[in-house]
Motif scaffolding. Sequence first.
Motif, PDB file in Angstrom:
ATOM      1  N   LEU A  47       0.974  -1.274  -0.063  1.00  0.00           N
ATOM      2  CA  LEU A  47      -0.033   0.194   0.170  1.00  0.00           C
ATOM      3  C   LEU A  47       1.004   1.036   0.154  1.00  0.00           C
ATOM      4  O   LEU A  47       1.829   1.391   0.753  1.00  0.00           O
ATOM      5  N   ILE A  48       0.610   2.047  -1.028  1.00  0.00           N
ATOM      6  CA  ILE A  48       1.335   3.518  -1.184  1.00  0.00           C
ATOM      7  C   ILE A  48       0.682   4.558  -0.544  1.00  0.00           C
ATOM      8  O   ILE A  48      -0.648   4.457  -1.019  1.00  0.00           O
ATOM      9  N   VAL A  49       1.044   5.387   0.308  1.00  0.00           N
ATOM     10  CA  VAL A  49       0.317   6.496   1.010  1.00  0.00           C
ATOM     11  C   VAL A  49       0.958   7.815   0.370  1.00  0.00           C
ATOM     12  O   VAL A  49       1.828   8.117   0.931  1.00  0.00           O
ATOM     13  N   GLY A  50       0.276   8.447  -0.233  1.00  0.00           N
ATOM     14  CA  GLY A  50       0.586   9.757  -0.626  1.00  0.00           C
ATOM     15  C   GLY A  50      -0.031  10.917   0.225  1.00  0.00           C
ATOM     16  O   GLY A  50      -0.662  10.612   1.374  1.00  0.00           O
ATOM     17  N   LEU A  51       0.058  12.117   0.060  1.00  0.00           N
ATOM     18  CA  LEU A  51      -0.538  13.445   0.763  1.00  0.00           C
ATOM     19  C   LEU A  51      -1.803  13.700   0.462  1.00  0.00           C
ATOM     20  O   LEU A  51      -2.817  13.250   1.143  1.00  0.00           O
ATOM     21  N   ALA A  52      -1.989  14.242  -0.821  1.00  0.00           N
ATOM     22  CA  ALA A  52      -3.206  14.677  -1.327  1.00  0.00           C
ATOM     23  C   ALA A  52      -3.248  14.846  -2.897  1.00  0.00           C
ATOM     24  O   ALA A  52      -2.163  14.836  -3.355  1.00  0.00           O
ATOM     25  N   PRO A  53      -4.452  14.945  -3.414  1.00  0.00           N
ATOM     26  CA  PRO A  53      -4.559  15.043  -4.929  1.00  0.00           C
ATOM     27  C   PRO A  53      -3.950  16.249  -5.343  1.00  0.00           C
ATOM     28  O   PRO A  53      -3.984  17.424  -4.649  1.00  0.00           O
ATOM     29  N   GLY A  54      -3.108  16.408  -6.477  1.00  0.00           N
ATOM     30  CA  GLY A  54      -2.584  17.595  -6.974  1.00  0.00           C
ATOM     31  C   GLY A  54      -3.751  18.261  -7.685  1.00  0.00           C
ATOM     32  O   GLY A  54      -4.546  17.505  -8.368  1.00  0.00           O
ATOM     33  N   LEU A  55      -3.741  19.438  -7.822  1.00  0.00           N
ATOM     34  CA  LEU A  55      -4.809  20.283  -8.560  1.00  0.00           C
ATOM     35  C   LEU A  55      -5.097  19.846  -9.837  1.00  0.00           C
ATOM     36  O   LEU A  55      -6.097  19.732 -10.354  1.00  0.00           O
ATOM     37  N   LYS A  56      -3.953  19.831 -10.682  1.00  0.00           N
ATOM     38  CA  LYS A  56      -4.030  19.639 -12.064  1.00  0.00           C
ATOM     39  C   LYS A  56      -3.610  18.104 -12.628  1.00  0.00           C
ATOM     40  O   LYS A  56      -3.558  17.824 -13.581  1.00  0.00           O
ATOM     41  N   ALA A 141       3.749  -1.162   4.040  1.00  0.00           N
ATOM     42  CA  ALA A 141       3.374   0.218   3.442  1.00  0.00           C
ATOM     43  C   ALA A 141       4.225   1.182   3.292  1.00  0.00           C
ATOM     44  O   ALA A 141       5.267   1.087   4.081  1.00  0.00           O
ATOM     45  N   LEU A 142       4.003   1.958   2.249  1.00  0.00           N
ATOM     46  CA  LEU A 142       5.070   3.080   1.783  1.00  0.00           C
ATOM     47  C   LEU A 142       4.378   4.237   2.132  1.00  0.00           C
ATOM     48  O   LEU A 142       3.353   4.764   1.526  1.00  0.00           O
ATOM     49  N   ALA A 143       4.946   5.253   2.960  1.00  0.00           N
ATOM     50  CA  ALA A 143       4.509   6.514   3.099  1.00  0.00           C
ATOM     51  C   ALA A 143       5.422   7.387   2.440  1.00  0.00           C
ATOM     52  O   ALA A 143       6.532   7.422   2.580  1.00  0.00           O
ATOM     53  N   LEU A 144       4.698   8.354   1.623  1.00  0.00           N
ATOM     54  CA  LEU A 144       5.696   9.459   0.743  1.00  0.00           C
ATOM     55  C   LEU A 144       5.511  10.697   1.500  1.00  0.00           C
ATOM     56  O   LEU A 144       4.519  11.259   1.230  1.00  0.00           O
ATOM     57  N   GLY A 145       6.662  11.078   2.418  1.00  0.00           N
ATOM     58  CA  GLY A 145       6.681  12.057   3.030  1.00  0.00           C
ATOM     59  C   GLY A 145       6.247  12.051   4.435  1.00  0.00           C
ATOM     60  O   GLY A 145       5.468  10.905   4.954  1.00  0.00           O
ATOM     61  N   ARG A 146       6.513  13.010   5.241  1.00  0.00           N
ATOM     62  CA  ARG A 146       6.406  12.849   6.779  1.00  0.00           C
ATOM     63  C   ARG A 146       5.017  13.063   7.155  1.00  0.00           C
ATOM     64  O   ARG A 146       4.427  12.127   7.812  1.00  0.00           O
ATOM     65  N   PHE A 181       7.720   1.394   5.432  1.00  0.00           N
ATOM     66  CA  PHE A 181       8.839   2.214   4.749  1.00  0.00           C
ATOM     67  C   PHE A 181       8.582   3.691   4.515  1.00  0.00           C
ATOM     68  O   PHE A 181       7.346   3.950   4.260  1.00  0.00           O
ATOM     69  N   ASP A 182       9.570   4.271   4.476  1.00  0.00           N
ATOM     70  CA  ASP A 182       9.377   5.781   4.396  1.00  0.00           C
ATOM     71  C   ASP A 182      10.379   6.481   2.883  1.00  0.00           C
ATOM     72  O   ASP A 182      11.189   5.719   2.621  1.00  0.00           O
ATOM     73  N   SER A 183       9.650   7.073   2.338  1.00  0.00           N
ATOM     74  CA  SER A 183      10.285   7.802   1.262  1.00  0.00           C
ATOM     75  C   SER A 183      10.014   9.273   1.100  1.00  0.00           C
ATOM     76  O   SER A 183       8.855   9.778   1.535  1.00  0.00           O
ATOM     77  N   TYR A 184      11.037  10.348   0.932  1.00  0.00           N
ATOM     78  CA  TYR A 184      10.541  11.652   0.633  1.00  0.00           C
ATOM     79  C   TYR A 184       9.639  11.508  -0.698  1.00  0.00           C
ATOM     80  O   TYR A 184       9.551  10.590  -1.474  1.00  0.00           O
ATOM     81  N   HIS A 185       8.541  12.646  -0.423  1.00  0.00           N
ATOM     82  CA  HIS A 185       7.463  12.503  -1.271  1.00  0.00           C
ATOM     83  C   HIS A 185       8.249  12.930  -2.916  1.00  0.00           C
ATOM     84  O   HIS A 185       9.110  13.416  -3.131  1.00  0.00           O
ATOM     85  N   CYS A 186       7.741  12.131  -3.643  1.00  0.00           N
ATOM     86  CA  CYS A 186       8.192  12.113  -5.306  1.00  0.00           C
ATOM     87  C   CYS A 186       7.782  13.259  -6.155  1.00  0.00           C
ATOM     88  O   CYS A 186       7.289  13.126  -7.278  1.00  0.00           O
ATOM     89  N   SER A 187       7.598  14.440  -5.462  1.00  0.00           N
ATOM     90  CA  SER A 187       7.196  15.826  -5.958  1.00  0.00           C
ATOM     91  C   SER A 187       8.169  16.395  -6.660  1.00  0.00           C
ATOM     92  O   SER A 187       9.344  16.200  -6.860  1.00  0.00           O
ATOM     93  N   ARG A 188       7.798  17.195  -7.806  1.00  0.00           N
ATOM     94  CA  ARG A 188       8.515  17.822  -8.608  1.00  0.00           C
ATOM     95  C   ARG A 188       9.543  18.951  -7.805  1.00  0.00           C
ATOM     96  O   ARG A 188      10.777  18.847  -8.093  1.00  0.00           O
ATOM     97  N   TYR A 189       9.240  19.437  -6.767  1.00  0.00           N
ATOM     98  CA  TYR A 189       9.975  20.291  -5.981  1.00  0.00           C
ATOM     99  C   TYR A 189      11.118  19.549  -5.339  1.00  0.00           C
ATOM    100  O   TYR A 189      12.125  19.930  -5.193  1.00  0.00           O
ATOM    101  N   ASN A 190      10.666  18.159  -4.724  1.00  0.00           N
ATOM    102  CA  ASN A 190      11.813  17.560  -4.112  1.00  0.00           C
ATOM    103  C   ASN A 190      13.069  16.881  -5.013  1.00  0.00           C
ATOM    104  O   ASN A 190      14.003  16.810  -4.897  1.00  0.00           O
ATOM    105  N   THR A 191      12.338  16.720  -6.501  1.00  0.00           N
ATOM    106  CA  THR A 191      13.158  16.256  -7.058  1.00  0.00           C
ATOM    107  C   THR A 191      14.176  17.562  -7.970  1.00  0.00           C
ATOM    108  O   THR A 191      15.110  17.259  -8.117  1.00  0.00           O
ATOM    109  N   ASN A 192      13.576  18.407  -8.035  1.00  0.00           N
ATOM    110  CA  ASN A 192      14.264  19.737  -8.759  1.00  0.00           C
ATOM    111  C   ASN A 192      15.225  20.165  -7.592  1.00  0.00           C
ATOM    112  O   ASN A 192      16.283  20.696  -8.127  1.00  0.00           O
TER     113      ASN A 192
END
Length: 215
Positions: A47-56, A141-146, A181-192
Amino acid sequence: MAFDVSPPRDCPDCPRLATFRAANRAAYPDWSNAPVASFGNANARLLIVGLAPGLKGANRTGRPFTGDYAGDLLYNTLLAFGFASGEYDHRADDGLELVDCAIVNAVRCVPPQNKPTPREIASCRVYLKGSIEALSDLRVALALGRIAHETVLRAFDARRASFPFAHGARMEIRPGGPILFDSYHCSRYNTNTGVLTEAMFRDVFAAIRKEIDLR
């Protein structure tokens, strides 16, 4: 088997999110603009758990992590490690299927500035708990972000202080239960900004793949 424990389309539980949702429906009538349902099936071991839907992204397409950069990185990684099949094409009808995997968001409706409040996170946790309970074969379970990490711990009635968030961390939050398991969120901000690289993200999934194959 279908997998979905989600709020109703016009969920009133979070007034700020309901108001924002209504404004987006008026501005973008062709978008989903609704609580985003979980994606996957009930026999998933991951199970992968993200934060919230992106607007676009998911708010537009109606499928978690679909239509924005975070989805590019996530779904391409899932395909690489055998947790998805088909081809990801930024659309909910692209034919992509998850394999032994399910995806949910901690908060099901898009929040302004992508920042849900603590009350909104708490209000939506009932659906996260329901999703977890629906997965009878859950192993990881994989949590994407704190934020995802902390709400997963609360869903399992675990003490946050006992399990601090750390990228790449592996935690047994209760004996015999799923591994977190934890990972930083795979957002564009984090990768950029270099907070998360593709290699770092793939390393987490390599560890998850090994964990699941051994259990």
